[in-house]
Design an enzyme around this catalytic site. Sequence first.
Site, PDB file in Angstrom:
ATOM      1  N   GLY A   1      -6.880 -31.415 -62.689  1.00 18.04           N
ATOM      2  CA  GLY A   1      -7.777 -32.761 -63.140  1.00 18.04           C
ATOM      3  C   GLY A   1      -9.082 -32.454 -62.691  1.00 18.04           C
TER       4      GLY A   1
ATOM      5  N   ALA B   1      -5.430 -33.072 -59.737  1.00 18.37           N
ATOM      6  CA  ALA B   1      -4.638 -34.326 -59.425  1.00 18.37           C
ATOM      7  C   ALA B   1      -3.937 -34.286 -58.105  1.00 18.37           C
ATOM      8  CB  ALA B   1      -3.841 -34.917 -60.545  1.00 18.37           C
TER       9      ALA B   1
ATOM     10  N   GLU C   1      -1.776 -26.062 -63.462  1.00 18.59           N
ATOM     11  CA  GLU C   1      -0.657 -27.078 -63.713  1.00 18.59           C
ATOM     12  C   GLU C   1       0.597 -26.218 -63.774  1.00 18.59           C
ATOM     13  OE1 GLU C   1      -3.479 -27.709 -64.669  1.00 18.59           O
ATOM     14  OE2 GLU C   1      -4.067 -29.843 -64.747  1.00 18.59           O
TER      15      GLU C   1
END
Length: 257
Positions: free
Chosen positions: A108, A65, A131
Amino acid sequence: MAYQNIIVETHGKVGLVTLNRPQALNALNEALITEMNDALAGFESNPDVGCTIITGSEKAFAAGADVKEMAEKTYVASYLGKFLDGWTRISETRKPVIAAVSGFCLGGGLELAMMCDIIIASETARFALPEITLGIMPGAGGTQRLPRFIGKAKAMDLILTGRMMDAAEAERSGLVARVVAPEKLLDEALAAAAKIASYSQPIVMMAKETVNRAQETSLAEGARFERRLFLSMFATEDQKEGMKAFIAKRKPDFRNR
Ligand code: CAA
């Protein structure tokens, strides 16, 4: 819709979406996801397309992301704005989607690849859910899908350490279906997609739906679901055509009926 972040092509019966934000290693921002969903919806409703490929560049499938877009988000704004809702739409596609992965496939990006039906990787592919290094955890299905692919032990290792896994380890672990030389990646994915698209579309879609059931239900329920759909295939013209062609030693001419 004019696309700024992806390139969309068709190759025969195959739809091809190339993620195209080279300046950010194809980091997934909202605009890219909106464009990708639009392109996928177009292929879903196009009867001439039987399979789609999502790919990136040689350096990156997608590096996760977009951290720069996420950094200042607040909980309430994310909640009200349904952040990430659109990201999982790809898992609702009925026609098969292949992820052709080279280079970084992170966060992501890996979650996106895992929502596809087959991952074909180049030898240069690197997979991670990093993450944790950013003070968050995966949010687009990574904590749920990764253990289903590679088991709890390895999923915990990857999610809690954030480490990268190379293509060989990813293949050994059951995350990717095939590993090929980087220069062969797209050809291999196109050939696999063209083969899938050459079969009866409704039968392919039912096979995909049935395999996906295996992730969600008990063995007995899944087997019952399979039996129902299997029997329903005898109501299709394509079943008659496929078997007649086999007996006559000719190529079948599937009409998606
Ligand atoms: N978001 C935004 N920009 C990113 C990005 C990301 N995820 N990944 C890379 N970029 C940008 C970099 O900021 C850099 O831009 P600038 O030139 O403007 O500084 C450009 O892409 C090139 O990146 P690097 O200079 O860092 O390239 P590198 O080869 O040295 O390192 C990398 C490559 C290891 C992939 C490194 O870029 C990196 O660690 N990226 C972040 C990976 C990450 O943490 N992904 C998870 C995101 S969170 C998530 O995905 C949440 C979720 O579950 C939905």
